[in-house]
Design a protein around this motif. Structure first.
Motif, mmCIF file in Angstrom:
data_model
loop_
_atom_site.group_PDB
_atom_site.id
_atom_site.type_symbol
_atom_site.label_atom_id
_atom_site.label_comp_id
_atom_site.label_asym_id
_atom_site.label_seq_id
_atom_site.Cartn_x
_atom_site.Cartn_y
_atom_site.Cartn_z
ATOM 1 N N SER A 90 5.373 31.843 -37.503
ATOM 2 C CA SER A 90 4.743 30.602 -37.976
ATOM 3 C C SER A 90 3.510 30.840 -38.831
ATOM 4 O O SER A 90 3.162 29.997 -39.650
ATOM 5 C CB SER A 90 4.359 29.716 -36.786
ATOM 6 N N ASP B 22 7.602 19.407 -29.895
ATOM 7 C CA ASP B 22 7.499 20.873 -29.787
ATOM 8 C C ASP B 22 6.489 21.214 -28.698
ATOM 9 O O ASP B 22 5.461 20.550 -28.568
ATOM 10 C CB ASP B 22 7.030 21.454 -31.122
ATOM 11 N N ASN B 27 2.844 25.339 -33.525
ATOM 12 C CA ASN B 27 3.841 24.647 -34.352
ATOM 13 C C ASN B 27 3.459 23.198 -34.574
ATOM 14 O O ASN B 27 3.633 22.660 -35.664
ATOM 15 C CB ASN B 27 5.225 24.721 -33.700
ATOM 16 N N HIS B 31 3.164 21.745 -38.256
ATOM 17 C CA HIS B 31 4.133 20.723 -38.677
ATOM 18 C C HIS B 31 3.444 19.401 -38.994
ATOM 19 O O HIS B 31 3.821 18.707 -39.949
ATOM 20 C CB HIS B 31 5.218 20.544 -37.612
ATOM 21 N N ASP B 68 12.233 20.515 -31.667
ATOM 22 C CA ASP B 68 12.329 21.921 -31.284
ATOM 23 C C ASP B 68 13.469 22.063 -30.276
ATOM 24 O O ASP B 68 13.813 21.114 -29.567
ATOM 25 C CB ASP B 68 11.006 22.378 -30.667
ATOM 26 N N LYS B 69 14.038 23.248 -30.206
ATOM 27 C CA LYS B 69 15.187 23.426 -29.302
ATOM 28 C C LYS B 69 14.748 23.842 -27.907
ATOM 29 O O LYS B 69 15.154 23.242 -26.924
ATOM 30 C CB LYS B 69 16.144 24.475 -29.893
ATOM 31 N N VAL B 95 15.014 22.060 -34.983
ATOM 32 C CA VAL B 95 14.263 23.204 -35.500
ATOM 33 C C VAL B 95 14.585 24.400 -34.608
ATOM 34 O O VAL B 95 14.247 24.418 -33.427
ATOM 35 C CB VAL B 95 12.750 22.919 -35.494
ATOM 36 N N THR B 96 15.284 25.355 -35.186
ATOM 37 C CA THR B 96 15.788 26.455 -34.367
ATOM 38 C C THR B 96 15.123 27.771 -34.728
ATOM 39 O O THR B 96 14.550 27.933 -35.792
ATOM 40 C CB THR B 96 17.298 26.600 -34.552
ATOM 41 N N SER B 97 15.290 28.688 -33.806
ATOM 42 C CA SER B 97 14.808 30.038 -34.036
ATOM 43 C C SER B 97 15.937 30.821 -34.698
ATOM 44 O O SER B 97 17.115 30.528 -34.484
ATOM 45 C CB SER B 97 14.454 30.652 -32.688
ATOM 46 N N LYS B 119 13.137 27.935 -38.161
ATOM 47 C CA LYS B 119 11.689 28.179 -38.265
ATOM 48 C C LYS B 119 11.467 29.414 -39.137
ATOM 49 O O LYS B 119 12.317 30.301 -39.169
ATOM 50 C CB LYS B 119 11.112 28.471 -36.872
#
Lengths: 156, 136
Positions: A90, B22, B27, B31, B68-69, B95-97, B119
């Motif tokens: 991030s 999230d 984040n 965001h 977010d997941k 929003v995934t990794s 992300k």
């Protein structure tokens, strides 16, 4: 004074470029810088402060998890690595993120010695990045104090 | 379909109301800033359960939900399913990794997402979705 400001600005540009060239930072850091404006002049510093707080917490968690006598909970270590990978991604902390990717694989392989070594590297790496970014902020401060403007650095 | 310019986005974006869901404070701050940078306004929820409560309490209507997941209390998949059951019509973007595999992404989409983004989020990733919202 103008020559001094110009010199500082050049020093700053070269320093920022070196951070990208040496792999400390990636495009996400550029994105963060682009989000900073007059309304939130300390945005990047605030985000990085949160990130480094995360590093302290998560590295501590991992160290404790790996220091358990008996069976090490690699899932717990892995969960912390996953979080740190997310945070580093991030903010554009490229080297830290890269180490976390390796670290995750070591956790999945339940490689204890590998995990311990990787944790040490993560610890060194985030502290190195923190020091380098502090130098960056110090340069920005010097430029402003000398009456100049912190330049936008095109890394492409 | 013509792509909206940033100028067109300027006219509409003031109405863009976004819920950011999230559990990571880092984040959330990033965001929120991205949404603000493109002129929208945002509200945050620290996990899926909070997002459900925000909708259950009524009075909240969002153009876009960034979901977010992986979250405690209620994860992104469960939250998305629940919001769709509650007939929430907002565009929900997962929003995934990058670590998530194809099966995990598919399950997230099937929960009721409109889109999925990896992300880290950037303005460049969000703006095309806002174009879609404006064209809808």
């Amino acid at each position: 004074m103008d020559a001094h400001v110009a010199q500082l600005q050049m020093q700053y540009r070269n320093y920022i470029l070196s951070l990208y060239q040496q792999g400390f930072l990636d495009d996400q850091f550029t994105e963060l810088k682009s989000l900073q404006d007059d309304g939130s002049p300390d945005f990047v510093a605030e985000v990085l402060s949160l990130f480094f707080d995360d590093c302290v917490k998560l590295v501590g968690n991992m160290a404790r998890a790996l220091d358990q006598t008996g069976t090490v909970d690699f899932c717990q270590v892995g969960a912390n690595v996953h979080q740190l990978k997310g945070s580093s991604s991030s903010v554009g902390a490229k080297r830290v993120k890269g180490l976390c990717i390796n670290f995750k694989e070591l956790c999945e392989a339940k490689n204890y010695e590998g995990c311990v070594r990787c944790l040490q590297q993560v610890d060194i790496e985030y502290k190195t990045l923190k020091a380098k970014l502090q130098d960056m902020f110090n340069l920005e401060k010097q430029i402003v104090q000398a009456g100049g403007i912190v330049p936008q650095v095109d890394i492409n | 379909m013509a792509t909206k310019s940033m100028g067109d986005i300027e006219k509409i974006k003031k109405k863009l109301n976004v819920l950011i869901v999230d559990d990571d404070p880092l984040n959330l701050i990033i965001h929120e800033k991205i949404i603000k940078a493109i002129g929208g306004i945002s509200q945050t929820a620290n996990n899926g359960e909070e997002a459900v409560i925000i909708h259950r309490d009524g009075g909240s209507s969002f153009d876009l939900i960034l979901m977010d997941k992986e979250m405690p209390e209620r994860d992104g998949v469960s939250t998305t399913k629940k919001l769709r059951e509650m007939e929430v019509k907002s565009m929900i973007v997962g929003v995934t990794s990058l670590a998530d595999n194809e099966e995990e992404r598919r399950a997230f989409m099937e929960a009721g997402l409109n889109h999925c983004l990896a992300k880290p989020l950037t303005k460049d990733k969000i703006i095309p979705l806002i174009n879609q919202l404006m064209d809808a």
